[in-house]
Design an enzyme around this catalytic site. Structure first.
Site, PDB file in Angstrom:
ATOM      1  N   SER A 132       0.843  -1.193   0.000  1.00  0.00           N
ATOM      2  CA  SER A 132       0.000   0.000   0.000  1.00  0.00           C
ATOM      3  C   SER A 132       0.875   1.238   0.000  1.00  0.00           C
ATOM      4  O   SER A 132       2.015   1.207   0.505  1.00  0.00           O
ATOM      5  CB  SER A 132      -0.892   0.015   1.247  1.00  0.00           C
ATOM      6  OG  SER A 132      -1.541   1.255   1.407  1.00  0.00           O
ATOM      7  N   TYR A 156      -2.307  -0.264  10.671  1.00  0.00           N
ATOM      8  CA  TYR A 156      -2.489  -0.679   9.278  1.00  0.00           C
ATOM      9  C   TYR A 156      -1.231  -0.413   8.461  1.00  0.00           C
ATOM     10  O   TYR A 156      -0.743  -1.290   7.734  1.00  0.00           O
ATOM     11  CB  TYR A 156      -3.681   0.034   8.641  1.00  0.00           C
ATOM     12  CG  TYR A 156      -3.812  -0.299   7.167  1.00  0.00           C
ATOM     13  CD1 TYR A 156      -4.301  -1.546   6.764  1.00  0.00           C
ATOM     14  CD2 TYR A 156      -3.406   0.605   6.189  1.00  0.00           C
ATOM     15  CE1 TYR A 156      -4.381  -1.878   5.419  1.00  0.00           C
ATOM     16  CE2 TYR A 156      -3.492   0.284   4.838  1.00  0.00           C
ATOM     17  CZ  TYR A 156      -3.972  -0.962   4.465  1.00  0.00           C
ATOM     18  OH  TYR A 156      -4.041  -1.291   3.131  1.00  0.00           O
TER      19      TYR A 156
END
Length: 330
Positions: A132, A156
């Site tokens: 990501s 995250y």
């Protein structure tokens, strides 16, 4: 590019939004697709797609070593496209343990099972791991490039940075044909995570409700249409099957950062509801502020480029929610 017709391709997180679109592309190209998810039956883009009938869908927990080992022994995939993740930033703050189990443990279990299987087989093989842009954390400069450090700060971000480094480490240590994809924010038809800004806003606009913006609306983000993201995964997969770029990471994004408030205004225009003002909460202190990435490397080495401009992508996305939301909520 390598011909994938007849190749057995394992896609993790099959009921995920991007994975569903990717499975459609692979099935259309003649691949034999095995999709795994925690649940076989689940409301998703894939479950609403004709590609569902072309997919061997299996319930499997990627954080369970025994289940994944049995999966590899039974199905013997040539390619693994690893998109399964706990992908909600807010949920990661509420449940960091579950996030690390899925995003970190799940990744190294898949890598290890693939390594054990593939060292006994002739190739070519390929494993593409979804990282990501959040893995970069915060730097003093923008846009982020692939040689920037991964400085994830919150659960995250850290989980994706760990998975990213583990994947590339498997190439360095064992010669695994692994590539890493770092995408900007992906949107498009079929995203059923209504905590995200685009699906949540379109749902509110269609209901005639004021959309909610968790942040102050000022953070800059890069929004990439799902079809361009699918092309990114496919190009990395083909490069690996051709023997190129193993162990490398690639950024994929449009290079056109826009504020959350601006993308909201664009959505309101597309939906024909410019009269509805958002409710701006200003309650996202543990999310990154401005973030966007350079895809120059992918353009240069893979021939990738985004093909769907944001105004067109938002129109396509709105049409899908306008058509499907009554069915989803029924």
């Amino acid at each position: 590019m390598a011909d994938i017709a007849g190749k057995k391709i394992l896609v993790t997180g099959a009921h995920g939004f991007v994975a569903g679109h990717l499975i459609e592309r692979l099935a259309d190209a003649g691949a034999t697709v095995v999709g795994i998810d925690l649940w076989v039956l689940r409301q998703s883009y894939l479950s609403m797609s004709p590609a569902m009938r072309k997919t061997d869908l299996i319930a499997c927990d990627i954080a369970n070593l025994q289940e994944v080992q049995e999966l590899f022994e039974q199905h013997r995939p040539d390619v693994v496209l690893h998109l399964a993740a706990q992908a909600d930033v807010t949920r990661a703050l509420a449940n960091p343990l579950g996030t690390f189990e899925a995003n970190v443990r799940g990744t190294y279990i898949l890598l290890e099972c693939a390594r054990r299987r593939w060292e006994r087989e002739e190739g070519p093989h390929a494993m593409v791991v979804a990282s990501s842009d959040k893995a970069y954390g915060t730097h003093a400069h923008l846009p982020y490039r692939e040689d920037d450090e991964l400085l994830g700060l919150f659960p995250y971000d850290v989980s994706k940075a760990c998975a990213d480094m583990i994947a590339r480490g498997y190439h360095r240590a064992f010669g695994m044909p692994v590539g890493v994809v770092r995408c900007a924010n992906i949107y498009g038809p079929g995203d059923l995570n209504f905590n995200r800004i685009i699906p949540g806003t379109f749902r509110s606009l269609l209901r005639g409700e004021r959309p909610v913006i968790r942040s102050d609306g000022k953070p800059l983000r890069d929004y990439m249409y799902v079809g361009d993201a699918v092309d990114a995964y496919v190009r990395v997969m083909h490069a690996l099957l051709d023997g190129n770029h193993a162990g490398e990471a690639f950024n994929f994004g449009t290079g056109e950062p826009v504020s959350v408030l601006q993308v909201f205004r664009e959505m309101a225009q597309v939906a024909g509801r410019p009269d509805l003002e958002p409710e701006v909460l200003g309650e996202a202190p543990k999310e990154l502020q401005d973030q966007f990435i350079s895809a120059a490397k992918a353009r240069r080495l893979l021939g990738w480029q985004p093909l769907v401009p944001r105004h067109e992508g938002l129109r396509r996305t709105f049409r899908w929610y306008n058509d499907k939301l009554p069915e989803l909520e029924g």
